[in-house]
Scaffold this motif. Structure first.
Motif, PDB file in Angstrom:
ATOM      1  N   ILE A 150     -11.615  -2.041  -4.411  1.00  0.00           N
ATOM      2  CA  ILE A 150      -9.703  -1.539  -4.921  1.00  0.00           C
ATOM      3  C   ILE A 150      -9.141  -1.962  -3.774  1.00  0.00           C
ATOM      4  CG2 ILE A 150      -8.847   0.829  -4.201  1.00  0.00           C
ATOM      5  CD1 ILE A 150     -10.873   2.673  -5.379  1.00  0.00           C
ATOM      6  N   VAL A 151     -10.110  -2.423  -2.409  1.00  0.00           N
ATOM      7  CA  VAL A 151      -9.478  -3.101  -1.653  1.00  0.00           C
ATOM      8  C   VAL A 151      -8.969  -4.100  -2.379  1.00  0.00           C
ATOM      9  CG1 VAL A 151      -9.731  -4.792   0.519  1.00  0.00           C
ATOM     10  CG2 VAL A 151     -10.624  -2.310   0.237  1.00  0.00           C
ATOM     11  N   ARG A 152      -9.637  -5.063  -2.368  1.00  0.00           N
ATOM     12  CA  ARG A 152     -10.016  -6.470  -3.840  1.00  0.00           C
ATOM     13  C   ARG A 152      -8.673  -6.665  -4.443  1.00  0.00           C
ATOM     14  NH1 ARG A 152     -15.472  -6.782  -3.836  1.00  0.00           N
ATOM     15  NH2 ARG A 152     -15.217  -6.559  -6.221  1.00  0.00           N
ATOM     16  N   ALA A 153      -8.254  -5.046  -4.941  1.00  0.00           N
ATOM     17  CA  ALA A 153      -6.819  -5.062  -6.423  1.00  0.00           C
ATOM     18  C   ALA A 153      -6.067  -5.238  -4.876  1.00  0.00           C
ATOM     19  CB  ALA A 153      -6.946  -3.640  -6.766  1.00  0.00           C
ATOM     20  N   PHE A 154      -6.441  -4.448  -3.722  1.00  0.00           N
ATOM     21  CA  PHE A 154      -5.122  -5.074  -3.292  1.00  0.00           C
ATOM     22  C   PHE A 154      -4.282  -6.250  -3.077  1.00  0.00           C
ATOM     23  CE2 PHE A 154      -5.407  -0.205  -2.424  1.00  0.00           C
ATOM     24  CZ  PHE A 154      -4.103   0.240  -2.785  1.00  0.00           C
ATOM     25  N   GLU A 155      -5.600  -6.451  -2.362  1.00  0.00           N
ATOM     26  CA  GLU A 155      -5.128  -8.482  -2.426  1.00  0.00           C
ATOM     27  C   GLU A 155      -4.921  -8.843  -3.676  1.00  0.00           C
ATOM     28  OE1 GLU A 155      -8.161 -11.700  -0.446  1.00  0.00           O
ATOM     29  OE2 GLU A 155      -8.772  -9.401  -0.418  1.00  0.00           O
ATOM     30  N   PHE A 187     -20.312   3.360  -4.876  1.00  0.00           N
ATOM     31  CA  PHE A 187     -19.126   4.292  -4.267  1.00  0.00           C
ATOM     32  C   PHE A 187     -19.396   2.485  -3.488  1.00  0.00           C
ATOM     33  CE2 PHE A 187     -18.768   4.888   0.629  1.00  0.00           C
ATOM     34  CZ  PHE A 187     -17.225   5.886   0.635  1.00  0.00           C
ATOM     35  N   ASN A 188     -20.047   2.154  -2.841  1.00  0.00           N
ATOM     36  CA  ASN A 188     -19.452   1.439  -1.409  1.00  0.00           C
ATOM     37  C   ASN A 188     -19.089  -0.057  -2.506  1.00  0.00           C
ATOM     38  OD1 ASN A 188     -20.137   1.860   0.912  1.00  0.00           O
ATOM     39  ND2 ASN A 188     -22.463   1.136   0.567  1.00  0.00           N
ATOM     40  N   THR A 247      -7.011   3.810 -11.946  1.00  0.00           N
ATOM     41  CA  THR A 247      -5.799   4.716 -10.990  1.00  0.00           C
ATOM     42  C   THR A 247      -4.910   5.112 -12.279  1.00  0.00           C
ATOM     43  OG1 THR A 247      -5.739   4.475  -9.258  1.00  0.00           O
ATOM     44  CG2 THR A 247      -3.905   5.390  -9.940  1.00  0.00           C
ATOM     45  N   ALA A 248      -5.307   6.077 -13.744  1.00  0.00           N
ATOM     46  CA  ALA A 248      -4.429   5.704 -14.725  1.00  0.00           C
ATOM     47  C   ALA A 248      -3.430   6.649 -14.619  1.00  0.00           C
ATOM     48  CB  ALA A 248      -5.104   7.515 -15.428  1.00  0.00           C
ATOM     49  N   VAL A 261       0.781  -1.700   0.319  1.00  0.00           N
ATOM     50  CA  VAL A 261       0.028   0.142   0.134  1.00  0.00           C
ATOM     51  C   VAL A 261       0.689   1.082   0.015  1.00  0.00           C
ATOM     52  CG1 VAL A 261      -1.610   1.289   0.949  1.00  0.00           C
ATOM     53  CG2 VAL A 261      -1.943  -1.188   0.658  1.00  0.00           C
ATOM     54  N   ALA A 262       2.004   1.344   0.447  1.00  0.00           N
ATOM     55  CA  ALA A 262       2.563   2.463   0.702  1.00  0.00           C
ATOM     56  C   ALA A 262       3.575   2.676  -0.342  1.00  0.00           C
ATOM     57  CB  ALA A 262       4.437   2.205   1.787  1.00  0.00           C
ATOM     58  N   ASP A 263       3.779   1.726  -1.440  1.00  0.00           N
ATOM     59  CA  ASP A 263       4.236   1.571  -3.307  1.00  0.00           C
ATOM     60  C   ASP A 263       3.107   2.648  -3.512  1.00  0.00           C
ATOM     61  OD1 ASP A 263       5.480   1.478  -4.927  1.00  0.00           O
ATOM     62  OD2 ASP A 263       5.665  -0.826  -5.077  1.00  0.00           O
ATOM     63  N   VAL A 264       2.243   4.066  -3.604  1.00  0.00           N
ATOM     64  CA  VAL A 264       1.829   4.327  -3.906  1.00  0.00           C
ATOM     65  C   VAL A 264       2.422   4.420  -5.453  1.00  0.00           C
ATOM     66  CG1 VAL A 264       0.568   6.522  -4.149  1.00  0.00           C
ATOM     67  CG2 VAL A 264       1.592   5.567  -2.154  1.00  0.00           C
ATOM     68  N   ALA A 265       3.440   4.568  -6.360  1.00  0.00           N
ATOM     69  CA  ALA A 265       4.093   4.724  -7.694  1.00  0.00           C
ATOM     70  C   ALA A 265       3.714   3.807  -8.320  1.00  0.00           C
ATOM     71  CB  ALA A 265       5.720   5.073  -7.496  1.00  0.00           C
ATOM     72  N   SER A 266       3.515   2.292  -7.846  1.00  0.00           N
ATOM     73  CA  SER A 266       2.808   1.622  -8.519  1.00  0.00           C
ATOM     74  C   SER A 266       1.157   1.083  -9.049  1.00  0.00           C
ATOM     75  CB  SER A 266       3.627  -0.208  -7.580  1.00  0.00           C
ATOM     76  OG  SER A 266       4.739   0.603  -7.791  1.00  0.00           O
ATOM     77  N   TYR A 267       0.691   2.031  -8.042  1.00  0.00           N
ATOM     78  CA  TYR A 267      -0.929   2.088  -8.155  1.00  0.00           C
ATOM     79  C   TYR A 267      -1.734   1.869  -9.931  1.00  0.00           C
ATOM     80  CZ  TYR A 267      -1.580   3.542  -3.316  1.00  0.00           C
ATOM     81  OH  TYR A 267      -1.434   3.554  -1.778  1.00  0.00           O
TER      82      TYR A 267
END
Length: 148
Positions: A134-139, A127-128, A34-35, A21-27
């Motif tokens: 988004i949370v699933r994308a991180f997972e 929204f929900n 996120t374009a 999550v801290a690796d914002v540049a990779s989003y």
């Protein structure tokens, strides 16, 4: 706009999830809508690292850039985001990661509101679902990076 919170137990360490999550540049590589991402500055302060970052969000005909201050608390495995500039009236989020038996607990909370009424209406419809996606994308990203 209502806020959204979610908790998940994942089979990864708190450090792994924090680093992801801290690796914002990779989003832009994995995060929906996120374009682009650009780190404008990084500053070490007592107990945290502050990153000023631009993100470009794109959805259908909407494309907006916003700037936020991301505060990384590595020892606490916590990440706070504050809105600085762009299309929002306000935006705040928090990620917290705690090691548990067999993985970690991930807690996510976000609250935001767009200035543009049309964009706000569009966001309100999904929204929900969008926050869950988004949370699933991180997972999913964690599975790709950390699974054997």
């Amino acid at each position: 706009m209502p806020n959204h919170s979610e908790s998940r137990h994942l089979p990864f360490s708190a450090t792994q999830m924090y680093d992801l999550v801290a690796d914002v540049a990779s989003y832009p590589e994995f995060l929906p809508w996120t374009a682009a991402a650009r780190i404008k500055s990084t500053k070490e302060t007592e107990g945290k690292t502050e990153i000023e970052a631009d993100l470009v969000i794109s959805f259908k005909v909407f494309r907006e850039r916003f700037t936020s201050l991301v505060s990384l608390y590595e020892e606490e495995h916590r990440i706070d985001t504050e809105y600085l500039d762009g299309p929002f009236k306000h935006l705040q989020s928090r990620w917290e990661f705690k090691d548990t038996e067999g993985g970690c607990e991930v807690n996510f909370w976000v609250d935001f509101e767009f200035r543009n009424k049309l964009l706000q209406s569009a966001a309100g419809v999904f929204f929900n679902e969008a926050m869950q996606r988004i949370v699933r994308a991180f997972e999913t990203r964690a599975e790709g990076l950390y699974s054997v």
